[in-house]
Every structure is written in structure tokens, then in C-alpha cells.
Design a protein around this motif. Structure first.
Motif, mmCIF file in Angstrom:
data_model
loop_
_atom_site.group_PDB
_atom_site.id
_atom_site.type_symbol
_atom_site.label_atom_id
_atom_site.label_comp_id
_atom_site.label_asym_id
_atom_site.label_seq_id
_atom_site.Cartn_x
_atom_site.Cartn_y
_atom_site.Cartn_z
ATOM 1 N N LEU A 249 -5.436 4.016 0.002
ATOM 2 C CA LEU A 249 -4.531 5.242 -0.589
ATOM 3 C C LEU A 249 -3.286 4.798 -0.610
ATOM 4 C CD1 LEU A 249 -4.371 7.652 -2.296
ATOM 5 C CD2 LEU A 249 -4.521 9.086 -0.024
ATOM 6 N N ARG A 250 -2.650 4.304 0.350
ATOM 7 C CA ARG A 250 -1.268 3.977 0.654
ATOM 8 C C ARG A 250 -0.989 2.833 -0.286
ATOM 9 N NH1 ARG A 250 1.397 6.270 4.948
ATOM 10 N NH2 ARG A 250 0.095 7.032 6.688
ATOM 11 N N SER A 251 -1.985 1.887 -0.345
ATOM 12 C CA SER A 251 -1.596 0.543 -1.052
ATOM 13 C C SER A 251 -1.471 1.305 -2.637
ATOM 14 C CB SER A 251 -2.694 -0.392 -1.154
ATOM 15 O OG SER A 251 -2.798 -1.059 0.363
ATOM 16 N N PHE A 252 -2.428 1.923 -3.183
ATOM 17 C CA PHE A 252 -2.625 2.505 -4.474
ATOM 18 C C PHE A 252 -1.274 3.156 -4.874
ATOM 19 C CE2 PHE A 252 -2.810 6.251 -7.042
ATOM 20 C CZ PHE A 252 -2.974 5.363 -8.308
ATOM 21 N N ILE B 216 1.257 -4.840 -8.768
ATOM 22 C CA ILE B 216 0.656 -5.154 -7.594
ATOM 23 C C ILE B 216 1.321 -6.217 -6.800
ATOM 24 C CG2 ILE B 216 -1.345 -6.405 -6.771
ATOM 25 C CD1 ILE B 216 -3.026 -5.158 -9.049
ATOM 26 N N THR B 217 2.010 -7.225 -7.109
ATOM 27 C CA THR B 217 2.956 -8.179 -6.702
ATOM 28 C C THR B 217 4.217 -7.459 -5.811
ATOM 29 O OG1 THR B 217 2.352 -9.988 -8.464
ATOM 30 C CG2 THR B 217 4.384 -10.047 -6.790
ATOM 31 N N ARG B 218 4.828 -6.545 -6.529
ATOM 32 C CA ARG B 218 5.852 -5.790 -5.778
ATOM 33 C C ARG B 218 5.303 -4.995 -4.705
ATOM 34 N NH1 ARG B 218 8.186 -5.879 -11.102
ATOM 35 N NH2 ARG B 218 7.247 -3.581 -11.355
ATOM 36 N N ALA B 219 4.162 -4.285 -4.960
ATOM 37 C CA ALA B 219 3.584 -3.413 -4.000
ATOM 38 C C ALA B 219 3.227 -4.289 -2.723
ATOM 39 C CB ALA B 219 2.404 -2.699 -4.543
ATOM 40 N N GLY B 220 2.624 -5.423 -2.772
ATOM 41 C CA GLY B 220 2.401 -6.407 -1.789
ATOM 42 C C GLY B 220 3.693 -6.585 -0.880
ATOM 43 N N THR B 221 4.669 -6.935 -1.527
ATOM 44 C CA THR B 221 5.877 -7.374 -0.825
ATOM 45 C C THR B 221 6.377 -6.038 -0.131
ATOM 46 O OG1 THR B 221 6.642 -8.772 -2.478
ATOM 47 C CG2 THR B 221 8.377 -7.989 -1.211
ATOM 48 N N HIS C 78 4.026 -5.627 2.880
ATOM 49 C CA HIS C 78 3.806 -6.696 3.641
ATOM 50 C C HIS C 78 2.418 -7.236 3.779
ATOM 51 C CE1 HIS C 78 7.943 -6.368 4.890
ATOM 52 N NE2 HIS C 78 7.763 -4.996 5.351
ATOM 53 N N LEU C 79 1.932 -7.115 2.664
ATOM 54 C CA LEU C 79 0.543 -7.560 2.318
ATOM 55 C C LEU C 79 0.465 -8.518 1.201
ATOM 56 C CD1 LEU C 79 -1.432 -4.031 2.411
ATOM 57 C CD2 LEU C 79 -1.354 -5.773 4.249
ATOM 58 N N THR C 80 -0.544 -9.329 1.134
ATOM 59 C CA THR C 80 -0.794 -10.319 -0.083
ATOM 60 C C THR C 80 -1.272 -9.441 -1.367
ATOM 61 O OG1 THR C 80 -3.059 -10.685 0.389
ATOM 62 C CG2 THR C 80 -1.382 -12.120 1.579
#
Length: 301
Positions: A9-12, A21-26, A29-31
Motif C-alpha cells: 500500500l505504501r508503494s502504491f 513508478i520510477t520516481r516512487a522507487g527513488t 529507496h526501492l528499485t
């Protein structure tokens, strides 16, 4: 439907915020692959498509918009709950510092400390003796005490309180006073007697309450001498230089052969309270209040 994983849920929510998705990963701190996997797991758990991927990022579906709105509230609630749980755990393993005047708390302070330490694992309770209310307030406001036992009113801002004991008012008279043989007196009986005042109270409001000013008829209370400490009040009273009002229990704690304590039938009662600031560990203060009321038998009105 499978249980929703809070990590997913936090990732979403990060994707919904960043629309990428790329900026969310940054941010997380996830791929990119990990974030995509989290969103897919969440979609499978809910049985609904949440995102539409485009060449410029992502768009939320109607279901995604609904989850983004409600999910943020859920995550915030969980975070707040975790903070409260950690605060309770930290407080249980710590120290509760109590400021108290022996004359106000000697009837229960030792028993209270023992009960709290026995009932809260890992807790250490320290009793910091103060000479008078002004000392207590300085300990509290200076961060050297978590809570204090003080007679109301205290005065000053940024303070919370809960009453834990209520006591009738008595007046200390010289044994040579014309009313010294009375079983009780009224404020009208004492209208001409100057009231001695110890220089230990925390506010002008507190002083007015202690000397009962104004009187029921609207007139001012006669003011007597200002003396350094409570004990000095009794010396002045014993010499016939005024009277002093105080809670009835102080009669047993401050005896003197030249003073007579007499109940005042029409004066407002004194209330002893636990007083604390926003810095105090709230869970322990709540427990403290409950235990003191059990020991004193006080039932809140």
C-alpha cells in the motif's frame, strides 16, 4: 480477497503521489521492479486494476483514485498507532519523576510509588520533594519533573490537571482567639481577621482562593502579613497576628500547641490535583491518576 500488505500500500501511494513508478522507487529507496511488483500484488489482492501505464508515467483508474484517498488515511492511522505503542513501551521501561510537597502528599506518596512500580514492568518512580508549590511548579516547567501534586488553582499556562482528592477547609486560629473554643465557624465570623499569607503560592488567583477573596458578601478579605513559608504562618497565627486557611489534613501534619484548627462550614473545598505538561508521558500520567484516586478514594464529579 487476500490481506493487504502495508508495504504494498505504501508503494502504491508513492506511485499515486509521484505519478511515476520510477520516481516512487527513488522516494522509497526501492528499485523500479520492486515497486511494480508491490503494485501488482496489491491489484491481485483487491481484484482491481489500479494503474494505467503510459509513456509519460501512470494514470490512476477509478479504483486507484479511491484507494489513494482511503489508503492515505489508513497508513496515517497505522503510523500514529505505532507512535503511541512505542511511547507506551518507552514509558514503561523508563522513569516517572513526581514533584510533591510532603505536607500535601505524605498520606499516599510512598504507597503510590510502590503500587506504580509493582504494576508497570520496568518503571522506576522518583519522588522529588519540594518545599512549597512554587518549587513544584519550577520543577515541572523546567522539565525536571513529569508531574506534580498541587492544590488548585495553580495558574500559568500550558498545564493540564486532574483532581485526585478533595478536602474541606479549616482555619488556624490562636488558642487565645475569641472563637478558639467553637466547634466550627463561618466566613462571616472571621470577617475582621487578617489572613496571613505564605510567599509560596504560584499565582494571584491561587492567593485569592487560599484567603477566600472576595468573601461571600462581596467584600475583600482582610490581608495580613506575608511570611516566607507555611510554617511561618502558624507562628504568626500562634502569636495572634492573624488567621490562616488550609485543607483539613494539614492539621495532622502541621501541629502546634499554640494553634487551634476549626472547620469553616461555608468555604469552598480544597482540591489536590495531578498537574502535568505536554512533555509528560501520557500513558503513565493516566495510570498515575487512576492509582492515586484508588488510594485516596476520590470519585470525579
Amino acid at each position: 480477497m487476500n490481506d493487504i500488505d502495508l508495504r504494498h500500500l505504501r508503494s502504491f501511494l508513492a506511485v499515486a503521489q509521484e505519478r511515476s513508478i520510477t520516481r516512487a522507487g527513488t522516494v522509497l529507496h526501492l528499485t523500479q521492479q520492486a515497486v511494480s511488483a508491490h503494485v501488482r500484488h496489491l491489484e491481485n489482492a483487491l481484484g482491481a486494476a489500479l494503474l494505467v501505464r503510459t509513456s509519460r508515467g501512470v494514470l490512476l483508474t477509478a479504483a486507484g483514485e479511491e484507494l489513494a484517498a482511503g489508503g492515505a488515511i489508513v497508513v496515517d492511522d497505522v503510523d500514529r498507532l505505532a507512535e503511541r505503542v512505542r511511547a507506551v513501551a518507552d514509558a514503561q521501561a523508563g522513569t516517572l519523576r513526581l514533584a510533591c510537597c510532603p505536607t500535601a502528599t505524605s498520606l499516599f506518596a510512598i504507597d503510590l510509588a510502590d503500587v506504580l512500580e509493582a504494576s508497570v514492568p520496568g518503571l522506576r518512580v522518583t519522588l522529588n520533594a519540594a518545599r512549597h508549590p512554587r518549587d513544584e511548579l519550577e520543577l515541572l516547567m523546567g522539565g525536571r519533573a513529569d508531574a506534580a501534586f498541587m492544590w488548585l488553582p495553580v495558574g500559568g499556562g500550558a498545564l493540564h490537571h486532574a483532581v485526585v482528592r478533595s478536602d474541606p477547609r479549616a482555619v488556624a486560629l490562636s488558642t487565645r482567639h475569641p472563637l478558639a473554643d467553637r466547634a466550627s465557624v463561618t466566613l462571616a465570623d472571621l470577617s475582621a481577621d487578617p489572613v496571613v499569607r505564605p510567599d509560596v503560592l504560584t499565582s494571584s488567583e491561587a492567593e485569592r482562593f487560599w484567603i477566600v477573596d472576595p468573601r461571600p458578601d462581596g467584600g475583600p478579605a482582610p490581608r495580613g502579613a506575608i511570611v516566607p513559608l507555611v510554617e511561618d504562618c502558624l507562628l504568626e497565627v500562634g502569636r495572634g497576628r492573624g488567621v490562616w486557611f488550609a485543607p483539613r489534613p494539614l492539621e495532622a501534619l502541621l501541629p502546634t500547641g499554640s494553634v487551634r484548627w476549626i472547620p469553616v462550614t461555608d468555604a469552598e473545598r480544597f482540591e489536590l490535583a495531578v498537574v502535568w505538561t505536554d512533555r509528560a508521558p501520557q500513558a503513565l500520567v493516566t495510570r498515575l491518576i487512576a492509582e492515586v484516586r484508588t488510594l485516596t478514594g476520590h470519585v470525579p464529579r
